[in-house]
Design an enzyme around this catalytic site. Structure first.
Site, PDB file in Angstrom:
ATOM      1  N   ASN A 139      11.319  25.401 -10.058  1.00 29.40           N
ATOM      2  CA  ASN A 139      11.036  26.804 -10.374  1.00 29.40           C
ATOM      3  C   ASN A 139      10.525  27.640  -9.199  1.00 29.40           C
ATOM      4  O   ASN A 139      10.694  28.853  -9.211  1.00 29.40           O
ATOM      5  CB  ASN A 139      10.109  26.907 -11.596  1.00 29.40           C
ATOM      6  CG  ASN A 139       8.763  26.307 -11.365  1.00 29.40           C
ATOM      7  OD1 ASN A 139       8.615  25.394 -10.556  1.00 29.40           O
ATOM      8  ND2 ASN A 139       7.763  26.800 -12.053  1.00 29.40           N
ATOM      9  N   SER A 183       6.572  18.251 -14.372  1.00 27.86           N
ATOM     10  CA  SER A 183       6.139  18.076 -15.760  1.00 27.86           C
ATOM     11  C   SER A 183       5.135  16.930 -15.877  1.00 27.86           C
ATOM     12  O   SER A 183       5.153  15.980 -15.085  1.00 27.86           O
ATOM     13  CB  SER A 183       7.356  17.793 -16.634  1.00 27.86           C
ATOM     14  OG  SER A 183       7.963  16.598 -16.210  1.00 27.86           O
ATOM     15  N   GLU A 189       0.122  18.427  -9.952  1.00 27.69           N
ATOM     16  CA  GLU A 189       0.096  19.841 -10.351  1.00 27.69           C
ATOM     17  C   GLU A 189       1.108  19.971 -11.483  1.00 27.69           C
ATOM     18  O   GLU A 189       2.322  19.919 -11.250  1.00 27.69           O
ATOM     19  CB  GLU A 189       0.528  20.742  -9.174  1.00 27.69           C
ATOM     20  CG  GLU A 189      -0.470  20.823  -8.037  1.00 27.69           C
ATOM     21  CD  GLU A 189      -1.617  21.790  -8.330  1.00 27.69           C
ATOM     22  OE1 GLU A 189      -1.607  22.447  -9.388  1.00 27.69           O
ATOM     23  OE2 GLU A 189      -2.528  21.883  -7.501  1.00 27.69           O
ATOM     24  N   CYS A 218       4.637  27.932 -14.086  1.00 32.14           N
ATOM     25  CA  CYS A 218       3.678  27.089 -14.811  1.00 32.14           C
ATOM     26  C   CYS A 218       2.528  27.925 -15.365  1.00 32.14           C
ATOM     27  O   CYS A 218       1.818  27.467 -16.253  1.00 32.14           O
ATOM     28  CB  CYS A 218       3.158  25.993 -13.902  1.00 32.14           C
ATOM     29  SG  CYS A 218       2.763  26.611 -12.284  1.00 32.14           S
TER      30      CYS A 218
HETATM   31  P1  NAP Z   1      10.262  17.703 -13.723  1.00 32.79           P
HETATM   32  O1  NAP Z   1      11.443  17.444 -14.578  1.00 32.79           O
HETATM   33  O2  NAP Z   1       9.039  16.898 -13.941  1.00 32.79           O
HETATM   34  O3  NAP Z   1      10.790  17.522 -12.221  1.00 32.79           O
HETATM   35  C1  NAP Z   1       9.932  17.708 -11.122  1.00 32.79           C
HETATM   36  C2  NAP Z   1      10.393  16.817  -9.983  1.00 32.79           C
HETATM   37  O4  NAP Z   1      10.208  15.453 -10.367  1.00 32.79           O
HETATM   38  C3  NAP Z   1      11.878  16.976  -9.647  1.00 32.79           C
HETATM   39  O5  NAP Z   1      12.047  16.854  -8.264  1.00 32.79           O
HETATM   40  C4  NAP Z   1      12.490  15.794 -10.368  1.00 32.79           C
HETATM   41  O6  NAP Z   1      13.708  15.369  -9.816  1.00 32.79           O
HETATM   42  C5  NAP Z   1      11.410  14.750 -10.140  1.00 32.79           C
HETATM   43  N1  NAP Z   1      11.481  13.579 -11.021  1.00 32.79           N
HETATM   44  C6  NAP Z   1      11.993  13.494 -12.272  1.00 32.79           C
HETATM   45  N2  NAP Z   1      11.878  12.212 -12.720  1.00 32.79           N
HETATM   46  C7  NAP Z   1      11.293  11.502 -11.729  1.00 32.79           C
HETATM   47  C8  NAP Z   1      10.912  10.135 -11.570  1.00 32.79           C
HETATM   48  N3  NAP Z   1      11.107   9.239 -12.538  1.00 32.79           N
HETATM   49  N4  NAP Z   1      10.320   9.764 -10.408  1.00 32.79           N
HETATM   50  C9  NAP Z   1      10.116  10.640  -9.418  1.00 32.79           C
HETATM   51  N5  NAP Z   1      10.468  11.939  -9.505  1.00 32.79           N
HETATM   52  C10 NAP Z   1      11.032  12.369 -10.644  1.00 32.79           C
HETATM   53  O7  NAP Z   1       9.829  19.229 -13.774  1.00 32.79           O
HETATM   54  P2  NAP Z   1      10.732  20.548 -13.705  1.00 32.79           P
HETATM   55  O8  NAP Z   1      11.426  20.729 -15.008  1.00 32.79           O
HETATM   56  O9  NAP Z   1      11.538  20.566 -12.448  1.00 32.79           O
HETATM   57  O10 NAP Z   1       9.602  21.649 -13.524  1.00 32.79           O
HETATM   58  C11 NAP Z   1       8.945  22.240 -14.558  1.00 32.79           C
HETATM   59  C12 NAP Z   1       7.542  21.712 -14.710  1.00 32.79           C
HETATM   60  O11 NAP Z   1       6.810  21.864 -13.496  1.00 32.79           O
HETATM   61  C13 NAP Z   1       6.766  22.509 -15.741  1.00 32.79           C
HETATM   62  O12 NAP Z   1       6.016  21.632 -16.537  1.00 32.79           O
HETATM   63  C14 NAP Z   1       5.854  23.392 -14.893  1.00 32.79           C
HETATM   64  O13 NAP Z   1       4.714  23.833 -15.543  1.00 32.79           O
HETATM   65  C15 NAP Z   1       5.539  22.459 -13.782  1.00 32.79           C
HETATM   66  N6  NAP Z   1       5.037  23.214 -12.620  1.00 32.79           N
HETATM   67  C16 NAP Z   1       3.718  23.095 -12.272  1.00 32.79           C
HETATM   68  C17 NAP Z   1       3.224  23.834 -11.202  1.00 32.79           C
HETATM   69  C18 NAP Z   1       1.805  23.725 -10.753  1.00 32.79           C
HETATM   70  O14 NAP Z   1       1.514  24.088  -9.611  1.00 32.79           O
HETATM   71  N7  NAP Z   1       0.896  23.245 -11.566  1.00 32.79           N
HETATM   72  C19 NAP Z   1       4.075  24.678 -10.492  1.00 32.79           C
HETATM   73  C20 NAP Z   1       5.403  24.768 -10.896  1.00 32.79           C
HETATM   74  C21 NAP Z   1       5.885  24.015 -11.955  1.00 32.79           C
HETATM   75  P3  NAP Z   1      15.136  15.875 -10.383  1.00 32.79           P
HETATM   76  O15 NAP Z   1      15.139  17.355 -10.211  1.00 32.79           O
HETATM   77  O16 NAP Z   1      16.082  15.191  -9.480  1.00 32.79           O
HETATM   78  O17 NAP Z   1      15.189  15.447 -11.818  1.00 32.79           O
END
Ligand code: NAP
Length: 475
Positions: free
Chosen positions: A154, A231, A250, A284
């Protein structure tokens, strides 16, 4: 025309590599191919760690790290338009928001450069105890080691920036795995770092199957810290598996905001209409749950709803667009399911609620009970709820009624009410008379409860990525 497709390679040890496998990056708006990226797995991740290990054998002095960081900030400024267009193309982020992200990444690098130059330990007052008498002692702040960084789709530029810039400021080499849907901005950052004079191996970028790359970062004992944004389901699993490493998380939020009867309702309506739907709610800290004191509930709605309806929904590349697409069809279907659940359970759809031409319109839901997914879970889409409350105490309880705790906000003219909220809202940050979606990049930013376990912002991330070593001198 196959030849016209942009192709990007992985960066390992200063070399841009092909792997024979390609991953398509498509526009979330038009599905057109934006670029294809070489895809690597565990083997590439291991080679990236090898390269990072070699780089760290020859530490870079702080002034050189700071110079590289400042130059990256400068290059981001010079290539601002290109950078913003890339974010827009791969993430479907409207240009207005993409430009803000591109500017913010400059701040992230600039503040990290400041931290690189300030990095120092401290003197310990040894004669404060009998045991220390006759000794002189100080601490050194040393890099924790190789950092594995994993980022979500994002904020494809500024979230990698929040990993890479503080890690370099701290003296750590990085292996970055950006989101598969949006790897291009991260690869551009790597290109800029090279142009800025970062020696080979300090930054390596591997795009490919998340579980394979993640496995390598978890299992490789040379990787001393994993810095993850994304996530909770993925983040907490990583923390569990990598229990011997420093795992910085985060994660998400279900962002609440309280509007008291004495608030400036025009300001609140304007800020909340912008911040619930900007980038289709995929931040987020996008405003998700609005609690309004009952006495001004109808007046607030009268001001808020026209502003929501005036938001321009459409092509993210158009300068006028406020709300573009969500990242993919799965995200849109999930959001429509959650809206349907709210409808079925007696909530009122006050605006939006449907997808038109593939785009989900800004959706406002009234009378949503606390048990509904839209009230409880992270929506991560252009959807907010609006609920009347009687007392501030009740509003704070409703706001806290979630497993998340990243940021929350309150609009009020009462200092007492504002400070009560600041003390009692169980979140990493509380905004007063500002939307809780506000973030400046030097702030300590991060959550409590399920929202994470750390603070980002260069000063805080540098602290998290360094170790203190005590040096004792018999003197
Ligand atoms: P996500 O599905 O958890 O993916 C985040 C990253 O993790 C991606 O690079 C993803 O790779 C990777 N990933 C997925 N499965 C993994 C595994 N088993 N091992 C290692 N890495 C893995 O999250 P998203 O849908 O991209 O992002 C949305 C989430 O991020 C929301 O919950 C949002 O609130 C949170 N967020 C938090 C912040 C903060 O600063 N607190 C900021 C922005 C977003 P792939 O893309 O290759 O699947």
């Amino acid at each position: 025309m196959a030849g016209a497709v942009t192709e990007k390679r992985l960066l390992i040890g200063g070399e841009w590599l092909e792997t024979g496998e390609w991953l398509d990056v498509r526009s979330p708006y038009s599905s057109e191919l934006v670029a294809r990226v070489a895809s690597g797995g565990g083997g590439e991740a291991r080679r990236a760690v090898d390269a990072a290990e070699r780089a760290m054998r020859d530490p870079l002095p702080a002034h050189k790290r700071a110079e590289v960081l400042v130059r990256v900030a400068g290059l981001l400024g010079r290539r601002h338009e290109e950078v913003a267009r890339l974010i827009c193309a791969e993430a479907g982020k409207p240009m207005k928001a993409a430009r803000v992200e591109a500017r913010r990444a400059m701040s992230t690098y600039t503040m990290a450069a400041v931290e690189a130059r300030k990095l120092a330990g401290e003197m310990i007052p040894m004669d404060a105890t009998q045991a220390g008498e006759g000794k002189l002692a100080f601490t050194l702040r040393l890099p924790v080691g190789i950092v594995g960084a994993i980022t979500p789709f994002n904020f494809p530029l500024n979230l990698p920036a929040h990993k890479l810039a503080p890690a370099l400021a701290a003296g750590c080499a990085v292996v970055l795995k950006p989101a598969a849907q949006t790897p291009l901005s991260a690869l551009l950052l790597a290109e800029l770092a090279g142009e800025a004079g970062l020696p080979h191996g300090w930054l390596n970028v591997v795009v490919g199957p998340a579980s394979e790359i993640g496995e390598q970062l978890v299992e490789d004992t040379r990787v001393r810290a994993i810095s993850f944004t994304g996530s909770g389901s993925v983040g907490w699993q990583l923390a569990k598996r990598a229990f011997r490493k420093r795992v910085l998380l985060e994660l998400g939020n279900a962002t609440p905001v309280i509007v008291e009867a004495d608030a400036d309702l025009d300001t609140a309506a304007e800020k909340l209409a912008q911040n619930a739907f900007s980038f289709a709610g995929q931040s987020c800290i996008s405003v998700q749950r609005i609690y309004v004191q009952r006495g001004v509930y109808s007046v607030f709605l009268e001001r808020f709803l026209p502003l929501v309806e005036a938001l321009v929904v459409g092509d993210p590349a158009d300068e006028e667009t406020d709300v573009g697409p969500v990242i993919d069809d799965d995200a849109r279907s999930r959001l429509l399911d959650w809206i349907d659940e709210a409808r079925r359970e007696g909530a009122t759809i006050l605006a939006g609620g449907e997808a038109v031409g593939g785009l989900l319109g800004p959706t406002v839901i009234g009378d949503a009970r606390p048990e509904l997914k839209v009230s409880r879970e992270e929506v991560f889409g252009p959807v907010c709820t609006i609920t009347a409350y009687e007392s501030l105490g009740e509003a704070i309880e409703l706001a806290n009624g979630t497993r998340y705790g990243l940021q929350a906000g309150i609009f009020t003219a009462s200092l007492e009410g504002a400070l009560a909220a600041a003390r009692r809202l169980e979140f990493g940050g509380v905004t007063i008379n500002e939307a809780p979606s506000f973030r400046a990049d030097q702030m300590p930013y991060g959550g409590v409860k399920d929202s994470g376990n750390t603070r980002e912002g260069p000063a805080y991330a540098v602290r998290a990525l360094t170790e203190e070593r005590i040096v004792v001198i018999e003197a």
